[in-house]
Design a protein around this motif. Structure first.
Motif, mmCIF file in Angstrom:
data_model
loop_
_atom_site.group_PDB
_atom_site.id
_atom_site.type_symbol
_atom_site.label_atom_id
_atom_site.label_comp_id
_atom_site.label_asym_id
_atom_site.label_seq_id
_atom_site.Cartn_x
_atom_site.Cartn_y
_atom_site.Cartn_z
ATOM 1 N N ALA A 97 59.924 122.121 5.256
ATOM 2 C CA ALA A 97 59.178 123.162 4.559
ATOM 3 C C ALA A 97 59.114 124.400 5.440
ATOM 4 N N VAL A 98 58.897 125.557 4.824
ATOM 5 C CA VAL A 98 58.864 126.802 5.570
ATOM 6 C C VAL A 98 57.669 127.649 5.143
ATOM 7 N N ARG A 99 57.259 128.519 6.067
ATOM 8 C CA ARG A 99 56.253 129.517 5.733
ATOM 9 C C ARG A 99 56.681 130.842 6.333
ATOM 10 N N ARG A 100 56.412 131.917 5.564
ATOM 11 C CA ARG A 100 56.888 133.245 5.967
ATOM 12 C C ARG A 100 55.983 133.839 7.038
ATOM 13 N N SER A 101 54.705 133.592 6.950
ATOM 14 C CA SER A 101 53.777 134.133 7.941
ATOM 15 C C SER A 101 53.140 132.978 8.696
ATOM 16 N N GLY A 102 52.670 133.243 9.891
ATOM 17 C CA GLY A 102 52.019 132.202 10.663
ATOM 18 C C GLY A 102 52.985 131.467 11.568
ATOM 19 N N TYR A 103 52.390 130.690 12.487
ATOM 20 C CA TYR A 103 53.178 130.064 13.530
ATOM 21 C C TYR A 103 52.941 128.568 13.658
ATOM 22 N N VAL A 104 52.123 128.003 12.803
ATOM 23 C CA VAL A 104 51.862 126.569 12.844
ATOM 24 C C VAL A 104 52.199 125.963 11.490
#
Length: 123
Positions: A97-104
């Motif tokens: 899975a991926v997220r565009r913002s954030g680092y965790v």
């Protein structure tokens, strides 16, 4: 269209190794924080490993630390999960899975999910 496709799962004996791949299309992986999660039958989804944008810092769940390694190949737009010393309790569907913002990599904060690949560790 943004898509994540996992591959590399299968049946392996205890102590064996597998390398999972998560190939992205429709976007560039190096701009995202990417996580591997897993879900075993009858259990809740749990985080396995995470690689953060943009510098690529990595983190691991305690139960895989020292056995699994996450890496990213920007040229291939693919993230890998090298799994060594596999145990029967590692049996699960592994999902990236991926997220565009954030680092965790919190499951509730991920933006896009693949469909998963099944890993079965059994003799």
């Amino acid at each position: 269209q943004l898509q994540l496709v996992e591959s590399g799962g299968g049946l392996v004996q205890p102590g064996g190794s597998l390398r999972l791949a998560c190939a992205a299309s429709g976007f560039t992986l190096d701009a995202y924080t990417i996580g591997w999660f897993r879900q075993a039958p009858g259990k809740e989804r749990e985080g396995v490993s995470c690689i953060s944008r943009p510098e690529g810092g990595t983190s691991y769940a305690g139960f895989v630390k020292g056995r699994f390694t996450i890496s990213r190949d920007n040229a291939k737009n693919t993230v890998y999960l090298q799994m060594n010393s596999l145990k029967p309790e590692d049996t699960a569907v592994y999902i990236c899975a991926v997220r565009r913002s954030g680092y965790v990599c919190y499951a509730g904060d991920m933006d896009y999910w693949g469909k998963g690949t099944l890993v079965t560790v059994s003799s």
